[in-house]
Design an enzyme around this catalytic site. Sequence first.
Site, PDB file in Angstrom:
ATOM      1  N   ARG A   1      77.404  47.534  38.558  1.00 50.27           N
ATOM      2  CA  ARG A   1      78.729  47.577  39.236  1.00 50.27           C
ATOM      3  C   ARG A   1      78.670  48.188  40.641  1.00 50.27           C
ATOM      4  O   ARG A   1      79.672  48.665  41.160  1.00 50.27           O
ATOM      5  CB  ARG A   1      79.759  48.321  38.385  1.00 50.27           C
TER       6      ARG A   1
ATOM      7  N   LYS B   1      80.513  41.987  54.025  1.00 47.86           N
ATOM      8  CA  LYS B   1      80.727  40.708  53.328  1.00 47.86           C
ATOM      9  C   LYS B   1      79.384  40.270  52.756  1.00 47.86           C
ATOM     10  O   LYS B   1      78.402  40.142  53.498  1.00 47.86           O
ATOM     11  CB  LYS B   1      81.231  39.637  54.284  1.00 47.86           C
TER      12      LYS B   1
ATOM     13  N   GLU C   1      77.316  33.619  67.979  1.00 43.69           N
ATOM     14  CA  GLU C   1      78.186  34.683  67.444  1.00 43.69           C
ATOM     15  C   GLU C   1      78.497  35.715  68.543  1.00 43.69           C
ATOM     16  O   GLU C   1      79.581  36.293  68.577  1.00 43.69           O
ATOM     17  CB  GLU C   1      77.541  35.379  66.240  1.00 43.69           C
TER      18      GLU C   1
ATOM     19  N   LYS D   1      82.901  44.326  66.320  1.00 40.66           N
ATOM     20  CA  LYS D   1      83.012  44.057  64.878  1.00 40.66           C
ATOM     21  C   LYS D   1      83.369  45.334  64.115  1.00 40.66           C
ATOM     22  O   LYS D   1      84.222  45.317  63.223  1.00 40.66           O
ATOM     23  CB  LYS D   1      81.721  43.444  64.325  1.00 40.66           C
TER      24      LYS D   1
ATOM     25  N   GLU E   1      89.931  41.900  55.118  1.00 32.10           N
ATOM     26  CA  GLU E   1      90.493  40.702  55.733  1.00 32.10           C
ATOM     27  C   GLU E   1      91.902  40.381  55.231  1.00 32.10           C
ATOM     28  O   GLU E   1      92.209  39.275  54.812  1.00 32.10           O
ATOM     29  CB  GLU E   1      89.555  39.510  55.501  1.00 32.10           C
TER      30      GLU E   1
ATOM     31  N   ARG F   1      91.017  40.884  60.596  1.00 30.90           N
ATOM     32  CA  ARG F   1      89.589  40.560  60.481  1.00 30.90           C
ATOM     33  C   ARG F   1      89.322  39.057  60.511  1.00 30.90           C
ATOM     34  O   ARG F   1      88.252  38.610  60.914  1.00 30.90           O
ATOM     35  CB  ARG F   1      88.996  41.172  59.202  1.00 30.90           C
TER      36      ARG F   1
ATOM     37  N   ASN G   1      86.366  34.987  62.281  1.00 24.40           N
ATOM     38  CA  ASN G   1      85.959  33.649  61.818  1.00 24.40           C
ATOM     39  C   ASN G   1      86.270  32.565  62.842  1.00 24.40           C
ATOM     40  O   ASN G   1      86.276  31.372  62.497  1.00 24.40           O
ATOM     41  CB  ASN G   1      86.662  33.314  60.494  1.00 24.40           C
TER      42      ASN G   1
ATOM     43  N   HIS H   1      84.582  29.217  62.673  1.00 21.28           N
ATOM     44  CA  HIS H   1      83.860  29.124  61.403  1.00 21.28           C
ATOM     45  C   HIS H   1      84.418  28.064  60.456  1.00 21.28           C
ATOM     46  O   HIS H   1      83.663  27.490  59.677  1.00 21.28           O
ATOM     47  CB  HIS H   1      83.830  30.485  60.700  1.00 21.28           C
TER      48      HIS H   1
ATOM     49  N   HIS I   1      73.477  27.957  60.864  1.00 16.63           N
ATOM     50  CA  HIS I   1      74.840  28.501  60.818  1.00 16.63           C
ATOM     51  C   HIS I   1      75.384  28.750  62.243  1.00 16.63           C
ATOM     52  O   HIS I   1      76.494  28.332  62.578  1.00 16.63           O
ATOM     53  CB  HIS I   1      74.846  29.796  60.004  1.00 16.63           C
TER      54      HIS I   1
HETATM   55  P1  NAD Z   1      68.469  33.251  58.254  1.00 18.38           P
HETATM   56  O1  NAD Z   1      68.645  34.478  57.474  1.00 18.38           O
HETATM   57  O2  NAD Z   1      68.176  32.000  57.527  1.00 18.38           O
HETATM   58  O3  NAD Z   1      67.333  33.514  59.348  1.00 18.38           O
HETATM   59  C1  NAD Z   1      66.979  32.487  60.224  1.00 18.38           C
HETATM   60  C2  NAD Z   1      65.482  32.159  60.166  1.00 18.38           C
HETATM   61  O4  NAD Z   1      64.761  33.141  60.900  1.00 18.38           O
HETATM   62  C3  NAD Z   1      64.906  32.171  58.767  1.00 18.38           C
HETATM   63  O5  NAD Z   1      63.927  31.165  58.673  1.00 18.38           O
HETATM   64  C4  NAD Z   1      64.271  33.541  58.696  1.00 18.38           C
HETATM   65  O6  NAD Z   1      63.254  33.618  57.741  1.00 18.38           O
HETATM   66  C5  NAD Z   1      63.735  33.699  60.079  1.00 18.38           C
HETATM   67  N1  NAD Z   1      63.559  35.052  60.564  1.00 18.38           N
HETATM   68  C6  NAD Z   1      64.350  36.124  60.338  1.00 18.38           C
HETATM   69  N2  NAD Z   1      63.959  37.157  61.069  1.00 18.38           N
HETATM   70  C7  NAD Z   1      62.869  36.763  61.759  1.00 18.38           C
HETATM   71  C8  NAD Z   1      62.033  37.394  62.699  1.00 18.38           C
HETATM   72  N3  NAD Z   1      62.269  38.619  63.142  1.00 18.38           N
HETATM   73  N4  NAD Z   1      60.983  36.703  63.189  1.00 18.38           N
HETATM   74  C9  NAD Z   1      60.773  35.408  62.790  1.00 18.38           C
HETATM   75  N5  NAD Z   1      61.555  34.743  61.936  1.00 18.38           N
HETATM   76  C10 NAD Z   1      62.597  35.422  61.424  1.00 18.38           C
HETATM   77  O7  NAD Z   1      69.763  32.952  59.158  1.00 18.38           O
HETATM   78  P2  NAD Z   1      70.711  33.897  60.027  1.00 18.38           P
HETATM   79  O8  NAD Z   1      71.116  33.086  61.168  1.00 18.38           O
HETATM   80  O9  NAD Z   1      70.121  35.231  60.254  1.00 18.38           O
HETATM   81  O10 NAD Z   1      71.958  34.132  59.060  1.00 18.38           O
HETATM   82  C11 NAD Z   1      72.795  33.062  58.685  1.00 18.38           C
HETATM   83  C12 NAD Z   1      73.527  33.453  57.419  1.00 18.38           C
HETATM   84  O11 NAD Z   1      74.312  34.603  57.661  1.00 18.38           O
HETATM   85  C13 NAD Z   1      74.446  32.381  56.899  1.00 18.38           C
HETATM   86  O12 NAD Z   1      74.253  32.228  55.524  1.00 18.38           O
HETATM   87  C14 NAD Z   1      75.828  32.942  57.173  1.00 18.38           C
HETATM   88  O13 NAD Z   1      76.781  32.501  56.258  1.00 18.38           O
HETATM   89  C15 NAD Z   1      75.586  34.411  57.058  1.00 18.38           C
HETATM   90  N6  NAD Z   1      76.570  35.230  57.767  1.00 18.38           N
HETATM   91  C16 NAD Z   1      77.149  36.244  57.081  1.00 18.38           C
HETATM   92  C17 NAD Z   1      78.043  37.070  57.714  1.00 18.38           C
HETATM   93  C18 NAD Z   1      78.619  38.245  56.988  1.00 18.38           C
HETATM   94  O14 NAD Z   1      79.548  38.868  57.499  1.00 18.38           O
HETATM   95  N7  NAD Z   1      78.103  38.602  55.819  1.00 18.38           N
HETATM   96  C19 NAD Z   1      78.374  36.856  59.065  1.00 18.38           C
HETATM   97  C20 NAD Z   1      77.757  35.814  59.743  1.00 18.38           C
HETATM   98  C21 NAD Z   1      76.847  34.998  59.084  1.00 18.38           C
HETATM   99  N1  GLY Z   2      81.673  37.087  59.960  1.00 20.35           N
HETATM  100  C1  GLY Z   2      83.043  37.305  59.666  1.00 20.35           C
HETATM  101  C2  GLY Z   2      83.336  38.638  59.092  1.00 20.35           C
HETATM  102  O1  GLY Z   2      82.460  39.442  58.881  1.00 20.35           O
HETATM  103  O2  GLY Z   2      84.459  38.911  58.821  1.00 20.35           O
END
Ligand code: NAD
Ligand code: GLY
Length: 358
Positions: A118, A140, A182, A224, A234, A238, A242, A245, A262
Amino acid sequence: MDTLTVELEDRSYPILIGAGLLHAPALLDRHVPGRDILLVSNTVVAPLYAEPLAARLAGRRVVEAVLPDGEPHKTLANVSRILDVLVANRFGRDCTVVALGGGVVGDMAGFAAACYQRGVAYVQVPTTLLAQVDSSVGGKTGVNHPGGKNLIGAFHQPVAVLTDTRTLDTLPPRELRAGLAEVIKYGLIRDTAFYDWLESNMERLLAREPDALGHAIRRSCEIKAEIVGRDEREQGERAVLNLGHTFGHAIESATGYSGWLHGEAVGAGLLMAAALSRECGTMRPEEVDRLRRLLERTGLPTAARDVPADAALEHMRIDKKVKAGRIRLVLLRGIGAAYVTGDYPDGALRATVQAYHG
Ligand code: NAD
Ligand code: GLY
């Protein structure tokens, strides 16, 4: 090193931003609680950074869970794998999950931490620009469902975000550009001066100049953290985070979470949000053109011709911001001023999606 704070009363936590921070054992010791540590990473990032990170947590029991790489693997099955490792190692409530990687690893590790017993502590160690400016902050967590992006998840704040900007040295250029989408978003939603600065400094950012990247990461996290501090779950404000998005998620879902990154989908989505704002009369055409030029200079897509407009509209309908059957959208009253609304002409939404899709 810069330290910011996400102010959430007893769940407040620091965001530490610095070059070479992963090589500071005292810092890791202070901000990673617990004796039992589950280090969650993936097959790309673990070989680069897991060993040095684990070495700096000497004296703890560090177990690793290395997941397959990429958005198509952001699934419940992989969260289950993380939980299996926690159970198999008999980790208790006082363990800490450390998420080492981009947003995919961070979202899954955070969700596993939210579910295990939990809720246990987790620390974000973001290694992509996108994760450093966005996904590691704000709590999130979650995974995708074949029916929609991030449909399964929980709010669960980390206990610390440790950002080593030097990890960006190994990031592929396409991933850097995706993260910049972003960053541009923050200027668009809240900060005209920051947006102007991005226009003046985009080449320095693309060249990975440390000062420029440091400033972009810090300012993005400040914006942020302020918004999350006011509206953690949200309930209102907040949602502006998005911007772009709803359009972007539709591209990602319609293409099965592969093909488009993304951040790339968000980039195209930002322009669609601006174009719809222009149709609604709240954004000047010159401002939409300014955004298009900035996205082009960043090397981001400005349309999604491979996704039919009808498919995009269908996917938009299962967005989490749909209320009483109406898609709520983040629109702009000019650069630096985003707002959330369900009040826009349906015809204008359809026409905008048609103009940017195949
Ligand atoms: P990702 O985690 O897939 O990373 C992108 C690529 O880069 C991957 O192949 C990864 O292995 C590689 N990588 C990571 N760090 C590296 C480094 N230092 N050197 C070499 N390669 C590296 O993608 P992302 O763009 O980081 O994240 C996208 C995700 O984040 C989506 O799923 C999206 O929905 C999520 N997201 C979440 C929030 C939130 O608030 N939780 C906000 C925005 C996006
Ligand atoms: N990426 C949108 C949020 O964190 O609210």
